[in-house]
Design a protein around this motif. Structure first.
Motif, mmCIF file in Angstrom:
data_model
loop_
_atom_site.group_PDB
_atom_site.id
_atom_site.type_symbol
_atom_site.label_atom_id
_atom_site.label_comp_id
_atom_site.label_asym_id
_atom_site.label_seq_id
_atom_site.Cartn_x
_atom_site.Cartn_y
_atom_site.Cartn_z
ATOM 1 N N TYR A 42 71.291 22.620 -16.448
ATOM 2 C CA TYR A 42 70.232 21.802 -17.040
ATOM 3 C C TYR A 42 69.440 21.072 -15.946
ATOM 4 N N TYR A 43 70.141 20.426 -15.027
ATOM 5 C CA TYR A 43 69.441 19.711 -13.955
ATOM 6 C C TYR A 43 68.705 20.681 -13.028
ATOM 7 N N ARG A 44 69.243 21.862 -12.817
ATOM 8 C CA ARG A 44 68.540 22.867 -12.009
ATOM 9 C C ARG A 44 67.224 23.242 -12.684
ATOM 10 N N TRP A 45 67.275 23.430 -14.007
ATOM 11 C CA TRP A 45 66.069 23.762 -14.763
ATOM 12 C C TRP A 45 65.064 22.614 -14.702
ATOM 13 N N GLU A 46 65.532 21.365 -14.862
ATOM 14 C CA GLU A 46 64.654 20.196 -14.771
ATOM 15 C C GLU A 46 63.996 20.113 -13.392
ATOM 16 N N LEU A 47 64.771 20.330 -12.342
ATOM 17 C CA LEU A 47 64.229 20.299 -10.980
ATOM 18 C C LEU A 47 63.178 21.390 -10.786
ATOM 19 N N SER A 48 63.406 22.558 -11.386
ATOM 20 C CA SER A 48 62.463 23.673 -11.215
ATOM 21 C C SER A 48 61.109 23.383 -11.859
ATOM 22 N N LYS A 49 61.050 22.413 -12.750
ATOM 23 C CA LYS A 49 59.766 22.015 -13.340
ATOM 24 C C LYS A 49 58.899 21.284 -12.318
ATOM 25 N N GLU A 50 59.548 20.602 -11.375
ATOM 26 C CA GLU A 50 58.836 19.785 -10.384
ATOM 27 C C GLU A 50 58.714 20.461 -9.022
ATOM 28 N N VAL A 51 59.670 21.351 -8.717
ATOM 29 C CA VAL A 51 59.728 21.969 -7.392
ATOM 30 C C VAL A 51 59.638 23.476 -7.552
ATOM 31 N N ASN A 52 58.652 24.097 -6.914
ATOM 32 C CA ASN A 52 58.455 25.546 -7.034
ATOM 33 C C ASN A 52 59.369 26.360 -6.126
ATOM 34 N N ASN A 53 59.860 25.760 -5.059
ATOM 35 C CA ASN A 53 60.703 26.448 -4.085
ATOM 36 C C ASN A 53 62.149 26.444 -4.591
ATOM 37 N N ILE A 54 62.649 27.612 -5.028
ATOM 38 C CA ILE A 54 63.993 27.708 -5.618
ATOM 39 C C ILE A 54 65.075 27.326 -4.614
ATOM 40 N N ALA A 55 64.902 27.664 -3.341
ATOM 41 C CA ALA A 55 65.888 27.277 -2.323
ATOM 42 C C ALA A 55 65.999 25.759 -2.246
ATOM 43 N N LEU A 56 64.875 25.079 -2.360
ATOM 44 C CA LEU A 56 64.875 23.616 -2.353
ATOM 45 C C LEU A 56 65.501 23.069 -3.632
ATOM 46 N N VAL A 57 65.229 23.719 -4.753
ATOM 47 C CA VAL A 57 65.844 23.319 -6.028
ATOM 48 C C VAL A 57 67.362 23.388 -5.899
ATOM 49 N N ASP A 58 67.874 24.502 -5.353
ATOM 50 C CA ASP A 58 69.314 24.664 -5.188
ATOM 51 C C ASP A 58 69.902 23.592 -4.273
ATOM 52 N N LYS A 59 69.156 23.225 -3.249
ATOM 53 C CA LYS A 59 69.619 22.185 -2.325
ATOM 54 C C LYS A 59 69.611 20.806 -3.005
ATOM 55 N N LEU A 60 68.531 20.494 -3.713
ATOM 56 C CA LEU A 60 68.419 19.204 -4.392
ATOM 57 C C LEU A 60 69.452 19.040 -5.505
ATOM 58 N N LEU A 61 69.851 20.150 -6.115
ATOM 59 C CA LEU A 61 70.810 20.106 -7.214
ATOM 60 C C LEU A 61 72.119 19.438 -6.798
ATOM 61 N N PHE A 62 72.480 19.556 -5.530
ATOM 62 C CA PHE A 62 73.730 18.960 -5.063
ATOM 63 C C PHE A 62 73.500 17.724 -4.197
ATOM 64 N N SER A 63 72.331 17.112 -4.367
ATOM 65 C CA SER A 63 72.074 15.841 -3.690
ATOM 66 C C SER A 63 72.946 14.760 -4.315
ATOM 67 N N SER A 64 73.111 13.668 -3.607
ATOM 68 C CA SER A 64 73.940 12.553 -4.106
ATOM 69 C C SER A 64 73.436 12.046 -5.448
ATOM 70 N N GLU A 65 72.126 11.963 -5.587
ATOM 71 C CA GLU A 65 71.528 11.444 -6.828
ATOM 72 C C GLU A 65 71.854 12.328 -8.032
ATOM 73 N N ILE A 66 71.684 13.632 -7.894
ATOM 74 C CA ILE A 66 71.953 14.547 -9.009
ATOM 75 C C ILE A 66 73.455 14.641 -9.270
#
Length: 127
Positions: A42-66
Motif C-alpha cells: 500500500y505504501y509503495r503504491w502511495e509513494l508511486s503516486k508522487e515519485v515516478n522513479n520506481i528505484a527511488l520508490v523502493d528505496k523510500l519504502l524502507f525509509s525510517s518514516e515509512i
C-alpha cells in the motif's frame, strides 16, 4: 473455457490484503507476514503516486518514516519485532537483500487505477 466473475468492493488499503490472500498458495506466508506485506505494498503504491522513479520508490519504502508508519499500522509493533519480520520475509524470498519486494507480488495497479482485475487460469489435469 468457462469463466466465473465476482466483483469485490474494497478500498485502496484492503485491495493489497485481498491480493496477497488470493496469492497465498503461491507465497505461503503466515497471516502477520501477509498483513505486513500488504501494508508495504500500500505504501509503495502511495509513494508511486508522487515519485515516478520506481528505484527511488523502493528505496523510500524502507525509509525510517515509512517503516514507522508500517509499524504503527501493525498495531505499534516494536522495532526489533518488525526487523525480525522483515528478515523472515527475506528468508522466504519475498524481499530481496536490497529490501525490494519481488515483482511477482507487486500487483499491476497504477496510481490512476480505480479498479483491478486478477485472473486465475486453472488447468485441470486428472490424468
Amino acid at each position: 473455457m468457462s469463466a466465473s466473475v465476482k466483483s469485490i468492493q474494497t478500498d485502496s488499503r484492503t485491495v493489497f490484503m485481498y491480493w496477497l490472500e488470493f496469492l497465498k498458495p503461491y507465497h505461503k506466508l503466515a497471516n502477520k507476514e501477509v498483513e505486513a506485506l500488504s501494508i508495504l505494498l500500500y505504501y509503495r503504491w502511495e509513494l508511486s503516486k508522487e515519485v515516478n522513479n520506481i528505484a527511488l520508490v523502493d528505496k523510500l519504502l524502507f525509509s525510517s518514516e515509512i517503516r514507522l508508519k508500517v509499524r504503527e499500522d501493525l498495531g505499534g509493533m516494536k522495532s526489533g519485532v518488525f526487523n525480525n519480520l522483515l528478515t523472515t520475509l527475506r528468508k522466504k524470498g519475498v524481499l530481496s537483500k536490497e529490501n525490494k519486494i519481488i515483482p511477482a507480488l507487486i500487483p499491476n495497479i497504477t496510481p490512476e487505477s480505480t479498479g483491478f482485475k486478477l485472473i486465475f487460469d486453472f488447468e485441470i489435469n486428472d490424468k
